[in-house]
Design a protein around this motif. Structure first.
Motif, mmCIF file in Angstrom:
data_model
loop_
_atom_site.group_PDB
_atom_site.id
_atom_site.type_symbol
_atom_site.label_atom_id
_atom_site.label_comp_id
_atom_site.label_asym_id
_atom_site.label_seq_id
_atom_site.Cartn_x
_atom_site.Cartn_y
_atom_site.Cartn_z
ATOM 1 N N LYS A 1 5.361 0.294 -6.483
ATOM 2 C CA LYS A 1 5.692 -1.077 -6.883
ATOM 3 C C LYS A 1 7.172 -1.371 -6.686
ATOM 4 O O LYS A 1 7.553 -2.450 -6.247
ATOM 5 C CB LYS A 1 5.300 -1.294 -8.343
ATOM 6 C CG LYS A 1 5.529 -2.697 -8.829
ATOM 7 C CD LYS A 1 5.058 -2.861 -10.259
ATOM 8 C CE LYS A 1 5.277 -4.285 -10.735
ATOM 9 N NZ LYS A 1 4.850 -4.463 -12.125
ATOM 10 N N MET B 1 6.379 -2.180 -1.799
ATOM 11 C CA MET B 1 5.467 -3.324 -1.832
ATOM 12 C C MET B 1 5.359 -3.958 -0.454
ATOM 13 O O MET B 1 6.341 -4.080 0.274
ATOM 14 C CB MET B 1 5.943 -4.369 -2.841
ATOM 15 C CG MET B 1 5.804 -3.938 -4.287
ATOM 16 S SD MET B 1 4.111 -3.696 -4.837
ATOM 17 C CE MET B 1 3.559 -5.378 -4.964
ATOM 18 N N GLN B 2 4.126 -4.337 -0.128
ATOM 19 C CA GLN B 2 3.844 -5.037 1.122
ATOM 20 C C GLN B 2 3.255 -6.386 0.744
ATOM 21 O O GLN B 2 2.057 -6.507 0.519
ATOM 22 C CB GLN B 2 2.892 -4.222 1.991
ATOM 23 C CG GLN B 2 3.479 -2.889 2.390
ATOM 24 C CD GLN B 2 2.464 -1.966 3.033
ATOM 25 O OE1 GLN B 2 1.273 -2.229 3.042
ATOM 26 N NE2 GLN B 2 2.956 -0.870 3.574
ATOM 27 N N ASP C 1 2.197 -8.802 -1.793
ATOM 28 C CA ASP C 1 1.792 -8.638 -3.188
ATOM 29 C C ASP C 1 1.054 -7.326 -3.425
ATOM 30 O O ASP C 1 0.523 -7.091 -4.514
ATOM 31 C CB ASP C 1 0.875 -9.793 -3.605
ATOM 32 C CG ASP C 1 1.621 -11.113 -3.718
ATOM 33 O OD1 ASP C 1 2.848 -11.083 -3.936
ATOM 34 O OD2 ASP C 1 0.978 -12.169 -3.591
ATOM 35 N N ASP C 2 0.977 -6.466 -2.420
ATOM 36 C CA ASP C 2 0.170 -5.248 -2.500
ATOM 37 C C ASP C 2 1.023 -3.990 -2.649
ATOM 38 O O ASP C 2 1.987 -3.784 -1.928
ATOM 39 C CB ASP C 2 -0.691 -5.094 -1.243
ATOM 40 C CG ASP C 2 -1.690 -6.218 -1.082
ATOM 41 O OD1 ASP C 2 -2.207 -6.703 -2.107
ATOM 42 O OD2 ASP C 2 -1.965 -6.609 0.066
ATOM 43 N N ASN C 3 0.602 -3.148 -3.584
ATOM 44 C CA ASN C 3 1.209 -1.836 -3.761
ATOM 45 C C ASN C 3 0.379 -0.872 -2.907
ATOM 46 O O ASN C 3 -0.786 -0.619 -3.215
ATOM 47 C CB ASN C 3 1.162 -1.429 -5.232
ATOM 48 C CG ASN C 3 1.764 -0.078 -5.509
ATOM 49 O OD1 ASN C 3 1.867 0.762 -4.628
ATOM 50 N ND2 ASN C 3 2.135 0.137 -6.751
ATOM 51 N N PRO C 4 0.937 -0.328 -1.835
ATOM 52 C CA PRO C 4 0.148 0.529 -0.948
ATOM 53 C C PRO C 4 -0.373 1.787 -1.645
ATOM 54 O O PRO C 4 -1.428 2.306 -1.271
ATOM 55 C CB PRO C 4 1.117 0.882 0.174
ATOM 56 C CG PRO C 4 2.477 0.671 -0.393
ATOM 57 C CD PRO C 4 2.334 -0.422 -1.397
ATOM 58 N N ILE D 1 -3.533 0.764 -3.495
ATOM 59 C CA ILE D 1 -4.625 0.594 -2.530
ATOM 60 C C ILE D 1 -5.177 1.952 -2.128
ATOM 61 O O ILE D 1 -6.395 2.159 -2.096
ATOM 62 C CB ILE D 1 -4.138 -0.205 -1.302
ATOM 63 C CG1 ILE D 1 -3.825 -1.644 -1.710
ATOM 64 C CG2 ILE D 1 -5.166 -0.159 -0.175
ATOM 65 C CD1 ILE D 1 -3.098 -2.445 -0.660
ATOM 66 N N GLU D 2 -4.296 2.897 -1.853
ATOM 67 C CA GLU D 2 -4.706 4.253 -1.489
ATOM 68 C C GLU D 2 -5.497 4.898 -2.627
ATOM 69 O O GLU D 2 -6.548 5.508 -2.394
ATOM 70 C CB GLU D 2 -3.480 5.099 -1.158
ATOM 71 C CG GLU D 2 -3.754 6.565 -0.944
ATOM 72 C CD GLU D 2 -4.295 6.902 0.429
ATOM 73 O OE1 GLU D 2 -4.767 8.035 0.608
ATOM 74 O OE2 GLU D 2 -4.253 6.042 1.323
ATOM 75 N N GLU E 1 -7.254 3.486 -4.919
ATOM 76 C CA GLU E 1 -8.573 2.872 -4.998
ATOM 77 C C GLU E 1 -9.484 3.369 -3.880
ATOM 78 O O GLU E 1 -10.652 3.674 -4.110
ATOM 79 C CB GLU E 1 -8.447 1.351 -4.948
ATOM 80 C CG GLU E 1 -9.760 0.649 -5.196
ATOM 81 C CD GLU E 1 -9.601 -0.845 -5.413
ATOM 82 O OE1 GLU E 1 -10.611 -1.463 -5.741
ATOM 83 O OE2 GLU E 1 -8.484 -1.379 -5.258
ATOM 84 N N GLN E 2 -8.953 3.495 -2.679
ATOM 85 C CA GLN E 2 -9.748 3.929 -1.533
ATOM 86 C C GLN E 2 -10.263 5.359 -1.672
ATOM 87 O O GLN E 2 -11.337 5.673 -1.174
ATOM 88 C CB GLN E 2 -8.943 3.789 -0.243
ATOM 89 C CG GLN E 2 -8.723 2.361 0.171
ATOM 90 C CD GLN E 2 -7.790 2.235 1.372
ATOM 91 O OE1 GLN E 2 -7.069 3.150 1.730
ATOM 92 N NE2 GLN E 2 -7.804 1.061 1.983
#
Length: 72
Positions: free
Chosen positions: A39, A43-44, A46-49, A52-53, A55-56
């Motif tokens: 964060k 940040m990209q 509004d996304d925290n990479p 995302i990772e 969650e994936q």
């Protein structure tokens, strides 16, 4: 970023299946630190990479399962 690319989040997520409260606490603190770092520095839009990772790779699901654990 390099630790995430080398699988640190995946490794920590796999530790979430261990049934030892002390280890789980350390693991969750580590995940929290990765998410804070993502964060603050990566940040990209509004996304925290890192989120995302996580969650994936099923980390969010595993954390939700722990919230429903009988000892919670």
């Amino acid at each position: 970023m390099e630790l995430v690319q080398k699988g640190a989040l995946k490794a920590l997520t796999s530790v979430l299946s261990i049934d030892d409260a002390r280890i789980l606490i350390v693991c969750i603190e580590g995940l929290s630190n990765f998410l804070k770092s993502g964060k603050e520095h990566f940040m990209q839009g509004d996304d925290n990479p890192f989120a995302i990772e996580l969650e994936q790779i099923g980390g969010v699901d595993r954390l939700e399962e722990l919230q429903m654990h009988k000892n919670h």
